[in-house]
Design a protein around this motif. Structure first.
Motif, mmCIF file in Angstrom:
data_model
loop_
_atom_site.group_PDB
_atom_site.id
_atom_site.type_symbol
_atom_site.label_atom_id
_atom_site.label_comp_id
_atom_site.label_asym_id
_atom_site.label_seq_id
_atom_site.Cartn_x
_atom_site.Cartn_y
_atom_site.Cartn_z
ATOM 1 N N GLU A 104 0.842 -1.202 0.000
ATOM 2 C CA GLU A 104 0.000 0.000 0.000
ATOM 3 C C GLU A 104 0.869 1.241 0.000
ATOM 4 O O GLU A 104 1.993 1.238 0.493
ATOM 5 N N ARG A 105 0.305 2.285 -0.585
ATOM 6 C CA ARG A 105 1.017 3.566 -0.646
ATOM 7 C C ARG A 105 1.257 4.091 0.758
ATOM 8 O O ARG A 105 0.414 3.986 1.638
ATOM 9 N N SER A 106 2.430 4.656 0.934
ATOM 10 C CA SER A 106 2.777 5.240 2.224
ATOM 11 C C SER A 106 1.928 6.484 2.471
ATOM 12 O O SER A 106 1.729 7.296 1.563
ATOM 13 N N ALA A 107 1.448 6.631 3.685
ATOM 14 C CA ALA A 107 0.686 7.830 4.050
ATOM 15 C C ALA A 107 1.610 9.050 4.092
ATOM 16 O O ALA A 107 1.176 10.171 3.843
ATOM 17 N N ARG A 108 2.882 8.818 4.385
ATOM 18 C CA ARG A 108 3.854 9.921 4.473
ATOM 19 C C ARG A 108 4.373 10.367 3.120
ATOM 20 O O ARG A 108 4.729 11.520 2.937
ATOM 21 N N ASP A 109 4.459 9.425 2.156
ATOM 22 C CA ASP A 109 5.013 9.752 0.848
ATOM 23 C C ASP A 109 4.261 8.946 -0.206
ATOM 24 O O ASP A 109 4.464 7.737 -0.333
ATOM 25 N N GLU A 110 3.401 9.604 -0.964
ATOM 26 C CA GLU A 110 2.566 8.945 -1.985
ATOM 27 C C GLU A 110 3.389 8.163 -3.017
ATOM 28 O O GLU A 110 2.891 7.239 -3.634
ATOM 29 N N ARG A 111 4.643 8.558 -3.221
ATOM 30 C CA ARG A 111 5.482 7.880 -4.219
ATOM 31 C C ARG A 111 6.003 6.541 -3.718
ATOM 32 O O ARG A 111 6.463 5.725 -4.497
ATOM 33 N N SER A 112 5.960 6.314 -2.416
ATOM 34 C CA SER A 112 6.529 5.119 -1.809
ATOM 35 C C SER A 112 5.436 4.076 -1.531
ATOM 36 O O SER A 112 4.357 4.414 -1.046
ATOM 37 N N VAL A 113 5.754 2.829 -1.825
ATOM 38 C CA VAL A 113 4.841 1.716 -1.545
ATOM 39 C C VAL A 113 5.459 0.869 -0.438
ATOM 40 O O VAL A 113 6.613 0.452 -0.529
ATOM 41 N N GLU A 114 4.675 0.635 0.617
ATOM 42 C CA GLU A 114 5.117 -0.178 1.756
ATOM 43 C C GLU A 114 4.691 -1.629 1.552
ATOM 44 O O GLU A 114 3.571 -1.894 1.124
ATOM 45 N N VAL A 115 5.578 -2.535 1.890
ATOM 46 C CA VAL A 115 5.277 -3.962 1.822
ATOM 47 C C VAL A 115 5.190 -4.491 3.248
ATOM 48 O O VAL A 115 6.085 -4.241 4.057
ATOM 49 N N ARG A 116 4.099 -5.201 3.534
ATOM 50 C CA ARG A 116 3.874 -5.744 4.872
ATOM 51 C C ARG A 116 3.541 -7.228 4.781
ATOM 52 O O ARG A 116 2.830 -7.661 3.875
ATOM 53 N N LEU A 117 4.030 -7.978 5.752
ATOM 54 C CA LEU A 117 3.650 -9.388 5.849
ATOM 55 C C LEU A 117 2.222 -9.503 6.369
ATOM 56 O O LEU A 117 1.809 -8.729 7.238
ATOM 57 N N THR A 118 1.491 -10.449 5.855
ATOM 58 C CA THR A 118 0.164 -10.770 6.392
ATOM 59 C C THR A 118 0.349 -11.801 7.513
ATOM 60 O O THR A 118 1.477 -12.288 7.738
ATOM 61 N N GLY A 119 -0.726 -12.165 8.165
ATOM 62 C CA GLY A 119 -0.661 -13.234 9.160
ATOM 63 C C GLY A 119 -0.136 -14.525 8.558
ATOM 64 O O GLY A 119 0.679 -15.229 9.161
ATOM 65 N N ALA A 120 -0.597 -14.838 7.343
ATOM 66 C CA ALA A 120 -0.132 -16.049 6.660
ATOM 67 C C ALA A 120 1.359 -15.954 6.332
ATOM 68 O O ALA A 120 2.092 -16.944 6.435
ATOM 69 N N GLY A 121 1.798 -14.755 5.959
ATOM 70 C CA GLY A 121 3.220 -14.550 5.672
ATOM 71 C C GLY A 121 4.082 -14.721 6.905
ATOM 72 O O GLY A 121 5.162 -15.316 6.843
ATOM 73 N N LEU A 122 3.597 -14.217 8.026
ATOM 74 C CA LEU A 122 4.317 -14.399 9.292
ATOM 75 C C LEU A 122 4.340 -15.871 9.700
ATOM 76 O O LEU A 122 5.362 -16.387 10.146
ATOM 77 N N ALA A 123 3.214 -16.560 9.544
ATOM 78 C CA ALA A 123 3.116 -17.965 9.925
ATOM 79 C C ALA A 123 4.031 -18.851 9.070
ATOM 80 O O ALA A 123 4.555 -19.862 9.554
ATOM 81 N N LEU A 124 4.245 -18.466 7.823
ATOM 82 C CA LEU A 124 5.091 -19.253 6.920
ATOM 83 C C LEU A 124 6.536 -19.330 7.427
ATOM 84 O O LEU A 124 7.256 -20.278 7.134
ATOM 85 N N ARG A 125 6.925 -18.350 8.211
ATOM 86 C CA ARG A 125 8.292 -18.313 8.753
ATOM 87 C C ARG A 125 8.603 -19.591 9.536
ATOM 88 O O ARG A 125 9.708 -20.133 9.425
ATOM 89 N N GLU A 126 7.661 -20.071 10.300
ATOM 90 C CA GLU A 126 7.874 -21.293 11.085
ATOM 91 C C GLU A 126 8.202 -22.484 10.191
ATOM 92 O O GLU A 126 9.092 -23.261 10.494
ATOM 93 N N GLN A 127 7.462 -22.610 9.089
ATOM 94 C CA GLN A 127 7.726 -23.704 8.152
ATOM 95 C C GLN A 127 9.084 -23.544 7.481
ATOM 96 O O GLN A 127 9.728 -24.535 7.144
ATOM 97 N N ALA A 128 9.515 -22.307 7.282
ATOM 98 C CA ALA A 128 10.765 -22.039 6.565
ATOM 99 C C ALA A 128 12.008 -22.281 7.412
ATOM 100 O O ALA A 128 13.116 -22.341 6.875
ATOM 101 N N LEU A 129 11.849 -22.443 8.700
ATOM 102 C CA LEU A 129 13.004 -22.605 9.585
ATOM 103 C C LEU A 129 13.888 -23.795 9.221
ATOM 104 O O LEU A 129 15.096 -23.763 9.438
ATOM 105 N N GLN A 130 13.317 -24.813 8.632
ATOM 106 C CA GLN A 130 14.101 -26.002 8.272
ATOM 107 C C GLN A 130 14.905 -25.815 6.983
ATOM 108 O O GLN A 130 15.849 -26.557 6.730
ATOM 109 N N VAL A 131 14.580 -24.819 6.180
ATOM 110 C CA VAL A 131 15.238 -24.657 4.875
ATOM 111 C C VAL A 131 16.743 -24.410 5.005
ATOM 112 O O VAL A 131 17.530 -25.117 4.355
ATOM 113 N N PRO A 132 17.217 -23.440 5.804
ATOM 114 C CA PRO A 132 18.668 -23.227 5.867
ATOM 115 C C PRO A 132 19.446 -24.457 6.345
ATOM 116 O O PRO A 132 20.535 -24.732 5.829
#
Length: 172
Positions: A104-132
């Motif tokens: 979503e566009r930043s409220a502070r700077d219309e030219r900037s787009v912020e990327v945020r993890l969703t709940g599903a994105g955060l939860a995926l981290r647990e599954q990814a722990l075995q990859v390294p």
């Protein structure tokens, strides 16, 4: 201080010698190809390991940065990954379609787009722990060898970045 002599008869600041009779245009003499081949081999292992996570290797890299740093502007994310927005935008669109991130566009700077993890994105981290761990095992290297290689590759990247900058017209 003496320069290290490489097995193919040159020091880091000397060009390949034609006196040695070596054919410097052979593929097996190109360090860039060795790195390319290793990268493709890594991608093959990652492809298998990331399949269950529903991620491609580039998408995994995006997720790694977001898991480490949290919400980021696209430009900063691209800086971490050494990717331009033309390459990063399609990756982010696919991650958003998969429900792992929002943009979503930043409220502070219309030219900037912020990327945020969703709940599903955060939860995926647990599954990814075995990859390294599984990647480390696939290399056949010990932990010290992996650290040493990582350090050498970082030094190589720094040196090549500096060399590219020196070769850029108009740069001091």
């Amino acid at each position: 201080m003496a320069r290290k002599s490489y097995s193919w008869g040159m020091t880091p600041t000397q060009p390949p010698s034609t006196e040695t009779g070596e054919n410097w245009l052979r593929l097996d003499r190109q360090i860039c190809f060795s790195l390319h081949a290793a990268s493709r081999a890594f991608n093959g292992v990652y492809r298998v390991l990331l399949k269950d996570l529903g991620l491609t290797y580039p998408q995994y890299l995006v997720m790694l940065v977001l898991w480490e740093h949290g919400d980021l502007p696209v430009k900063k994310l691209g800086s971490f990954l050494r990717l331009d927005s033309g390459t990063l935008s399609p990756l982010l669109k696919r991650l958003e379609a998969a429900g792992l991130v929002t943009r979503e566009r930043s409220a502070r700077d219309e030219r900037s787009v912020e990327v945020r993890l969703t709940g599903a994105g955060l939860a995926l981290r647990e599954q990814a722990l075995q990859v390294p761990r599984r990647i480390a095992a696939a290399t056949g290297f010990g932990l010290d060898e992996i650290r040493d290689l990582h350090e050498r590759l970082d030094r190589l990247t720094t040196a090549l970045d500096a060399a590219a900058l020196e070769e850029t017209p108009g740069c001091p």
